[in-house]
Design an enzyme around this catalytic site. Sequence first.
Site, short mmCIF file in Angstrom:
data_model
loop_
_atom_site.label_atom_id
_atom_site.label_comp_id
_atom_site.label_asym_id
_atom_site.label_seq_id
_atom_site.Cartn_x
_atom_site.Cartn_y
_atom_site.Cartn_z
N GLY A 24 -13.37 -74.66 14.38
CA GLY A 24 -12.40 -75.73 14.16
C GLY A 24 -11.71 -76.08 15.46
O GLY A 24 -10.49 -76.21 15.52
N HIS A 25 -12.51 -76.19 16.51
CA HIS A 25 -11.98 -76.54 17.82
C HIS A 25 -13.12 -76.96 18.75
O HIS A 25 -14.29 -76.79 18.40
CB HIS A 25 -11.20 -75.37 18.43
CG HIS A 25 -11.99 -74.11 18.57
ND1 HIS A 25 -13.02 -73.95 19.46
CD2 HIS A 25 -11.93 -72.93 17.90
CE1 HIS A 25 -13.53 -72.74 19.35
NE2 HIS A 25 -12.89 -72.11 18.40
#
Length: 145
Positions: free
Chosen positions: A58-59
């Site tokens: 998630g990055h």
Amino acid sequence: MMASSSHFSLADCHIVDLPKISDPRGNLTFVEGGRHIQFAIQRAYYLYDVPGGAMRGGHAHKALHQLIIAMSGSFDVLLDDGSQRKRFHMNRSYYGLYVCPMIWRELDNFSSGAVCLVLASEMYDESDYFREYAAFLDALRENLP
Ligand code: TYD
């Protein structure tokens, strides 16, 4: 040749077919710098004991190169370069997924007992992260020619 940092895309990410030495005593796989990965390894980390339904990642990273390997079990890696998305199902210990800089990634669908090994080109550095998808897209737009 590697693209400049502002021009990486999903097309630069790919599965690396690692050697598999099959043996009745158990199989063996290895990763060699300069042969299977084009960056020098500064760090290795691994995810394990991931509960069912959990999402990791998630990055995106500004400059980090990584090779992701399912050492055990399986999981999915979703890659996104801001214009295209691709999902990889990682379920073999002899496949590595090379992820170049400026790619948003999400890891999910972890099987029970899955272990995700990540070989990385730099030490951990929080300032190398985009943790918000909108900020990642803004940075891509700023780098457009
Ligand atoms: P994070 O990057 O959010 O994990 P993931 O992308 O796998 O979901 O990292 C979780 C925490 O661990 C965060 O506090 C930073 C820390 N961390 C380190 O200290 N060193 C490392 O090499 C990594 C990958 C994370």
